[in-house]
Design a protein around this motif. Structure first.
Motif, PDB file in Angstrom:
ATOM      1  N   SER A 159      -6.678   4.182  -7.522  1.00  0.00           N
ATOM      2  CA  SER A 159      -5.629   3.425  -8.219  1.00  0.00           C
ATOM      3  C   SER A 159      -6.015   3.178  -9.669  1.00  0.00           C
ATOM      4  O   SER A 159      -5.196   3.349 -10.584  1.00  0.00           O
ATOM      5  CB  SER A 159      -5.376   2.083  -7.524  1.00  0.00           C
ATOM      6  OG  SER A 159      -4.947   2.254  -6.210  1.00  0.00           O
ATOM      7  N   SER A 187      -2.957   4.943   2.094  1.00  0.00           N
ATOM      8  CA  SER A 187      -1.860   4.004   2.337  1.00  0.00           C
ATOM      9  C   SER A 187      -1.244   4.215   3.709  1.00  0.00           C
ATOM     10  O   SER A 187      -0.928   3.254   4.425  1.00  0.00           O
ATOM     11  CB  SER A 187      -0.782   4.142   1.250  1.00  0.00           C
ATOM     12  OG  SER A 187      -0.194   5.428   1.268  1.00  0.00           O
ATOM     13  N   LEU A 226      -9.188   3.495  -2.086  1.00  0.00           N
ATOM     14  CA  LEU A 226      -7.896   3.106  -2.640  1.00  0.00           C
ATOM     15  C   LEU A 226      -8.063   2.433  -3.999  1.00  0.00           C
ATOM     16  O   LEU A 226      -7.274   2.661  -4.922  1.00  0.00           O
ATOM     17  CB  LEU A 226      -7.173   2.167  -1.668  1.00  0.00           C
ATOM     18  CG  LEU A 226      -5.704   1.864  -1.947  1.00  0.00           C
ATOM     19  CD1 LEU A 226      -4.877   3.146  -2.031  1.00  0.00           C
ATOM     20  CD2 LEU A 226      -5.138   0.940  -0.870  1.00  0.00           C
ATOM     21  N   ARG A 252       1.821   4.243  -3.520  1.00  0.00           N
ATOM     22  CA  ARG A 252       1.838   5.695  -3.650  1.00  0.00           C
ATOM     23  C   ARG A 252       3.166   6.191  -4.219  1.00  0.00           C
ATOM     24  O   ARG A 252       3.208   7.084  -5.056  1.00  0.00           O
ATOM     25  CB  ARG A 252       1.572   6.327  -2.278  1.00  0.00           C
ATOM     26  CG  ARG A 252       1.332   7.822  -2.362  1.00  0.00           C
ATOM     27  CD  ARG A 252       2.581   8.669  -2.247  1.00  0.00           C
ATOM     28  NE  ARG A 252       2.383   9.958  -2.900  1.00  0.00           N
ATOM     29  CZ  ARG A 252       3.216  10.967  -2.787  1.00  0.00           C
ATOM     30  NH1 ARG A 252       4.299  10.844  -2.074  1.00  0.00           N
ATOM     31  NH2 ARG A 252       2.975  12.100  -3.412  1.00  0.00           N
ATOM     32  N   ALA A 279       0.829  -1.211   0.000  1.00  0.00           N
ATOM     33  CA  ALA A 279       0.000   0.000   0.000  1.00  0.00           C
ATOM     34  C   ALA A 279       0.864   1.263   0.000  1.00  0.00           C
ATOM     35  O   ALA A 279       0.582   2.215  -0.738  1.00  0.00           O
ATOM     36  CB  ALA A 279      -0.928   0.001   1.212  1.00  0.00           C
ATOM     37  N   VAL A 280       1.927   1.269   0.816  1.00  0.00           N
ATOM     38  CA  VAL A 280       2.813   2.440   0.864  1.00  0.00           C
ATOM     39  C   VAL A 280       3.617   2.567  -0.431  1.00  0.00           C
ATOM     40  O   VAL A 280       3.784   3.665  -0.970  1.00  0.00           O
ATOM     41  CB  VAL A 280       3.759   2.347   2.083  1.00  0.00           C
ATOM     42  CG1 VAL A 280       4.811   3.442   2.031  1.00  0.00           C
ATOM     43  CG2 VAL A 280       2.962   2.463   3.379  1.00  0.00           C
ATOM     44  N   LEU A 305      -4.345   7.301  -2.938  1.00  0.00           N
ATOM     45  CA  LEU A 305      -3.088   6.552  -2.854  1.00  0.00           C
ATOM     46  C   LEU A 305      -2.200   7.031  -1.716  1.00  0.00           C
ATOM     47  O   LEU A 305      -1.633   6.223  -0.974  1.00  0.00           O
ATOM     48  CB  LEU A 305      -2.338   6.649  -4.191  1.00  0.00           C
ATOM     49  CG  LEU A 305      -2.910   5.781  -5.320  1.00  0.00           C
ATOM     50  CD1 LEU A 305      -2.425   6.275  -6.669  1.00  0.00           C
ATOM     51  CD2 LEU A 305      -2.530   4.325  -5.124  1.00  0.00           C
ATOM     52  N   ILE A 354      -2.042  -2.399  -8.527  1.00  0.00           N
ATOM     53  CA  ILE A 354      -2.491  -2.059  -7.169  1.00  0.00           C
ATOM     54  C   ILE A 354      -4.004  -2.138  -7.071  1.00  0.00           C
ATOM     55  O   ILE A 354      -4.549  -2.630  -6.064  1.00  0.00           O
ATOM     56  CB  ILE A 354      -1.993  -0.646  -6.779  1.00  0.00           C
ATOM     57  CG1 ILE A 354      -0.468  -0.637  -6.668  1.00  0.00           C
ATOM     58  CG2 ILE A 354      -2.621  -0.205  -5.466  1.00  0.00           C
ATOM     59  CD1 ILE A 354       0.095  -1.638  -5.688  1.00  0.00           C
TER      60      ILE A 354
END
Length: 443
Positions: free
Chosen positions: A299, A346, A295, A235, A231-232, A342, A404
Motif C-alpha cells: 500500500s 485483501s 498489505l 484494491r 481491505a477489498v 493489495l 490504507i
C-alpha cells in the motif's frame, strides 16, 4: 479491454465504424455494474445449492461471453458480452475464495488464496500478448476454449467438506476431505479437522438468520466486516483497475505524441508481466511475511508510485521536462504492488476473518460495493481525465493508498495460520483499549 480498445477505435476496426469513447467507457464499466446483483445471486446459490454449482455457472457465463462476441460486432452484443464478464468476475472473487478457503489446509490457505491472483494476472498477460499478435477473431476462439476446458476439469472436483456438513451429508464430507488431504477416511487428522469444522458450524447454529443485521448488532463481527470491506475497497480504488483497462491509452498520453520505443500494447504487455511476477511473489511469500506486513508495504509503495506519476503528468502541463521513463516505471511499481499485496491479501483476509456462516454474505456485500466503485471509476475515468487532467486522478489514488497503509498498521490484525478465536481476541483487545481511551478523554 486494453489490447482491443485501440483496435476497436482505429480505422482498422473489425467493425464497419470505430467505437466512440462513450461506447468504450460503457464496455469497460458495465461488468462492474452487473457484479452488484450477480455477486449476491452467486452467494445465495453457493449457500443453498453448493459452491461447486456456483463455480459451474461462472464458467458458463465465460462461455457465453466469447460466444456472443463471435456472433456479432454490434454495440449491443459487445456490451452484453462484457456484462457477462461481470458474472465471471464476481464468481472469481466471491465464490472462488470461499471454495479455496474451505478445501485448503490452514497452513497453506494464504498461498492457495493468492493463486487466484496468479491466474488472474496470468490471464491479463495472456490477453495482452495474443491481442497484440493475433487478429480479433482468433483471440476470441482461443478465449472460448478456456471456459470449456474449465467446465470439464471442474467436474472432477469435489464439493467442499464444509458445505456437505451443512447439508448433513457427513459421509460425503469425510470422503471429500480425505480425498483433498490425500489420506484415508479413518485418518486421525482428517477426522479431527472435520470435527473442528463441525464445531465451528454448531457455534453459529443458534444465531439470527438475518446475517447482515446480526453482523451490525455484534460489535466484533461489525469490526471484522469493516476491516474486510476496507481491505477489498483498497484494491479497487488504488488505481489499478483503470490502469489495467486503459493501459495502452495512458502510455500514449505519457509519450506526448513522441515516437515510443515500445508500442502502447507492448508496454501493456510489460505491465502484465510485472503483474504476474507480483502475484507469484505474493503466493510464495504470504505465508512467511504474514498478511499485515505484505498489505502495509505494498500500500505504501503504491501510494509513492502513484504520487510520483501524478507529479510527472502535472509537470507536463507546465511544459516542464521530466524523465521519460518515469511513467512506465511508476505504473510497473503500482501494478506490482497491486498484484503482490493489495489484490490477493485483501481477498484472503476477507475470507479468513469470518466463519463459514458469514463468509459468503460478507464476500458478496464487499464485492458488490467494490464493484460499484469500479463501475463509477471506469465510466468516468476518461471523461474526467480529459476535463480536469489525469494528474488529479493519480493524486487521488495516491491518497487512498496512503490512507490504507496507515489503516493496516492501526486496525487490521494478523490472520496468518490463526483461528477465528485468536483473531477476534485481538479485535476485542482493541475495542477495550478504545473504550478505555475514550473514558479517559471524557474525564
Amino acid at each position: 479491454m486494453s489490447p482491443m480498445t485501440l483496435l476497436l477505435q482505429s480505422e482498422n476496426s473489425p467493425r464497419s465504424e470505430p467505437l466512440t469513447d462513450l461506447e468504450i467507457s460503457w464496455m469497460a464499466s458495465i461488468p462492474y455494474l452487473i457484479t452488484l446483483p450477480s455477486a449476491w445471486l452467486l452467494v445465495v446459490i453457493a449457500d443453498k445449492i453448493g459452491r461447486k454449482f456456483a463455480i459451474l455457472l461462472v464458467s458458463l457465463a465465460g462461455l457465453g461471453t466469447w460466444a456472443i462476441l463471435l456472433s456479432s460486432l454490434e454495440t449491443w452484443a459487445l456490451i452484453t458480452a462484457r456484462a457477462l464478464v461481470g458474472i465471471s468476475a464476481s464468481g472469481s472473487y466471491v465464490v472462488f475464495p470461499i471454495y479455496i478457503k474451505e478445501i485448503g489446509e490452514d497452513s497453506i490457505r494464504g498461498s492457495l488464496g493468492c493463486l487466484i491472483g496468479v491466474f488472474h494476472t496470468g490471464g491479463n498477460l495472456f490477453l495482452y500478448i495474443i491481442g497484440d499478435m493475433l487478429d480479433y477473431y482468433t483471440v476470441l476462439w482461443i478465449c472460448l476454449s478456456l471456459p470449456i476446458t474449465h467446465l470439464i476439469l471442474l467436474t472432477m472436483m469435489p464439493e467442499t467438506p464444509s458445505f456437505l456438513l451443512k447439508k448433513g451429508e457427513d459421509e460425503k464430507a469425510l470422503k471429500a476431505l480425505a480425498w483433498l488431504r490425500c489420506r484415508s477416511e479413518d485418518d486421525v487428522e482428517v477426522i479431527k479437522e472435520l470435527e473442528h469444522t463441525r464445531r465451528e458450524q454448531e457455534n453459529d447454529a443458534q444465531s439470527n438468520k438475518f446475517l447482515l443485521k446480526e453482523i451490525y448488532n455484534n460489535k466484533i463481527l461489525f469490526k471484522a466486516f469493516q476491516i474486510a470491506l476496507i481491505a477489498v475497497l483498497a484494491r479497487e480504488v488504488c488505481g489499478a483497475v483503470p490502469v489495467l483497462n486503459f493501459a495502452g491509452e495512458i502510455f500514449t498520453m505519457a509519450s506526448g505524441g513522441k515516437e515510443l520505443l515500445l508500442s502502447p500494447n507492448q508496454q501493456a504487455i510489460l505491465l502484465g508481466s510485472v503483474q504476474v511476477v507480483g502475484s507469484v511473489f505474493a503466493s510464495s511469500i504470504v505465508e512467511k511475511s504474514g498478511r499485515k506486513n505484505l498489505l502495509f508495504f505494498t500500500s505504501l509503495l503504491s501510494a509513492l508510485s502513484m504520487g510520483a506519476l501524478a507529479t510527472w503528468f502535472l509537470l507536463q502541463n507546465f511544459d516542464i521536462r521530466a524523465t521519460s521513463w518515469l511513467p512506465l516505471a511508476t505504473l510497473c511499481l503500482c501494478i506490482f504492488c497491486d498484484s503482490a499485496g493489495l489484490q490477493p491479501v485483501s481477498m484472503v483476509l476477507a475470507g479468513e476473518i469470518f466463519s463459514f456462516k458469514y463468509r459468503g454474505t460478507v464476500m458478496g456485500v464487499t464485492m458488490s460495493i467494490a464493484s460499484f466503485s469500479d463501475f463509477l471509476q471506469l465510466l468516468f475515468f476518461k471523461p474526467l481525465t480529459n476535463e480536469i487532467g489525469i494528474f488529479a486522478a493519480f493524486y487521488f489514488f495516491a491518497a487512498v493508498c496512503f490512507f490504507i497503509s496507515v489503516y493496516v498498521i492501526l486496525c487490521i490484525p494478523e490472520t496468518r495460520a490463526r483461528t477465528l478465536e485468536d483473531i477476534y481476541g485481538d479485535l476485542r483487545k482493541k475495542e477495550k483499549r478504545e473504550i478505555r481511551e475514550k473514558e479517559e478523554t471524557d474525564l
